[in-house]
Design an enzyme around this catalytic site. Sequence first.
Site, PDB file in Angstrom:
ATOM      1  N   THR A 151       5.517  -9.827  -2.735  1.00  0.00           N
ATOM      2  CA  THR A 151       6.724 -10.422  -3.290  1.00  0.00           C
ATOM      3  C   THR A 151       6.825 -10.050  -4.764  1.00  0.00           C
ATOM      4  O   THR A 151       5.852  -9.621  -5.378  1.00  0.00           O
ATOM      5  CB  THR A 151       6.700 -11.951  -3.154  1.00  0.00           C
ATOM      6  OG1 THR A 151       5.598 -12.471  -3.921  1.00  0.00           O
ATOM      7  CG2 THR A 151       6.537 -12.371  -1.702  1.00  0.00           C
ATOM      8  N   LYS A 176      21.170 -29.930 -10.410  1.00  0.00           N
ATOM      9  CA  LYS A 176      21.110 -31.346 -10.052  1.00  0.00           C
ATOM     10  C   LYS A 176      21.758 -32.150 -11.178  1.00  0.00           C
ATOM     11  O   LYS A 176      21.147 -32.407 -12.207  1.00  0.00           O
ATOM     12  CB  LYS A 176      19.658 -31.761  -9.825  1.00  0.00           C
ATOM     13  CG  LYS A 176      18.926 -30.910  -8.783  1.00  0.00           C
ATOM     14  CD  LYS A 176      17.448 -31.237  -8.713  1.00  0.00           C
ATOM     15  CE  LYS A 176      16.734 -30.344  -7.716  1.00  0.00           C
ATOM     16  NZ  LYS A 176      16.665 -28.928  -8.160  1.00  0.00           N
ATOM     17  N   TRP A 178      24.327 -32.370  -6.177  1.00  0.00           N
ATOM     18  CA  TRP A 178      23.996 -30.957  -6.264  1.00  0.00           C
ATOM     19  C   TRP A 178      25.242 -30.125  -6.521  1.00  0.00           C
ATOM     20  O   TRP A 178      26.287 -30.336  -5.902  1.00  0.00           O
ATOM     21  CB  TRP A 178      23.337 -30.471  -4.973  1.00  0.00           C
ATOM     22  CG  TRP A 178      21.909 -30.902  -4.812  1.00  0.00           C
ATOM     23  CD1 TRP A 178      21.171 -31.657  -5.664  1.00  0.00           C
ATOM     24  CD2 TRP A 178      21.053 -30.603  -3.702  1.00  0.00           C
ATOM     25  NE1 TRP A 178      19.912 -31.855  -5.173  1.00  0.00           N
ATOM     26  CE2 TRP A 178      19.807 -31.221  -3.972  1.00  0.00           C
ATOM     27  CE3 TRP A 178      21.205 -29.891  -2.532  1.00  0.00           C
ATOM     28  CZ2 TRP A 178      18.724 -31.135  -3.097  1.00  0.00           C
ATOM     29  CZ3 TRP A 178      20.138 -29.799  -1.654  1.00  0.00           C
ATOM     30  CH2 TRP A 178      18.908 -30.414  -1.933  1.00  0.00           C
TER      31      TRP A 178
END
Length: 551
Positions: free
Chosen positions: A188, A445, A450
Amino acid sequence: MLSTMQDVPLTVTRILHHGMTIHGTSQITTWTGDPEHPHRRSFAEAGTRATRLANALRDELGVTGGDPVATLMWNNAEHVEAYFAIPSMGAVLHTLNLRLPAEQLVWIVNHAADRVVIVNGSLLPLLAPLLPHLPTVEHVVVSGPGDRALLDGAAPRVHDYEELIAGRPTRFDWPELDERQAAAMCYTSGTTGDPKGVVYSHRSVYLHSMQVNMAESMGLTDKDTSLVVVPQFHVNAWGLPHATFMSGINMLMPDRFLQPAPLADMIERERPTHAAAVPTIWQGLLAEVTARPRDLTSMASVTIGGAACPPALMEAYEKLGVTLRQAWGMTETSPLGSMAFPPAGLTAEEEWPYRVTQGRFPAGVEARLVGPGGDVLPWDGESAGELEVRGPWIAGAYYGGANGAEPLRPDDKFSADGWLKTGDVGVITANGYLTLTDRAKDVIKSGGEWISSVLLENVLMGHPDVAEAAVVAVPDAKWGERPLATVVLKDGATTGFAALRDFLSAAGIAKWQLPEHWAHVPAVPKTSVGKFDKKVIRRQYADGELEVSRL
């Protein structure tokens, strides 16, 4: 009762043999920068050269089963040969991301304990300074032109790719491998903490290749040519090199010519019917063909993934006769996780709400949404949670070093019952369409609610004067977090922030979700695989490097 079916292992070796025999006349075309002289090699020729490479790796370099062999290469025919030679002989293909910082590349090579690195000559300036820090590397194999003097005095032995494979046998006693044995590994990009190694099995590569070839995925045949822009170091080029040998799809490989102008030229010249890359590639190409028109109509479809595709980009390509098909996946999912084909029986207008989703999951991928409290949420198109997945081509752990003897299963990446936590937040409809609203780490947030940064970005990039836009959360004393919109205007555009805010409002964005923090940037920072690098924007804001306006 047991079945009466033969137990034949699903291996990369079988894909290689099938491609070089059944589809031996299919071609790998590598762009050279000269439109009159691209390099062409048939699957049969590439398979023979892969066999010679396997002999050279074993007999000259001492590579044996289980040894990792690294590649630091562009997308080209030689890289495809390594894709098949290395795993088919029982070793492990380890693709290195040439866009990572030097310190991350050093960490990755040392963690994997690579013994051999195959490198394109044009990338020697990148590799040479790293070699003193890579104690496990014993051999460097150089493919193509480059300044080999850069390797003078380096500890590893240096070999020329063509000289190494020349005269080697065209037959190899391929081992009968366990299909669960490691075939390839990819790390990754390490946006948080050290990069993590994902190790793909022969079985997972084989099954993933079958899914790539399904009609509900890329669905290509030997009549097609795929322009493989997505790097071979990025999740096995989304599985295309393996899938092409399985079904005979011709490959057009751009090598190092990844800028918009040469991409436009090779599309017009070579007439690929399909392509695959991240959205930033297609945004750059759109600007190029808008300024200097080229014929892109050969591309019936484009698979686009790695980040959410702005609807405005899809609409712009529709006008050029090209369909952008959105997909979702990640390194840990090989990467095919979902693809956005609308249900049957709809008009083009009715299909649009489905095309802008991440699509439906194929049969090999199970999915669930998990809420903040750990509850599994319903597929009702409204309940938002973190996406978790499992399946035969999805990682169940990370490579733990020491030949992977102790796989890593961090709690923030895997559930107690073995599902992969993707870090993506979204909703799923009753008929299985996934819409991702944000990354868990990027969702804003604000006041207990959200706000989707992706939604704000997509709407902003639909404005005719906006080239790119990235939205991040910034601290707010009253609401906890509020959105900051960073905007790249197109050349000559002068649209102000107030007008962009009004544009968001007119598009239906609720007033409380509208950004009050705005900044112009020359370009949105990007990760090594072309995604928006929001951690850089957050750091720039925290360090006072952005000139922020407040509305």
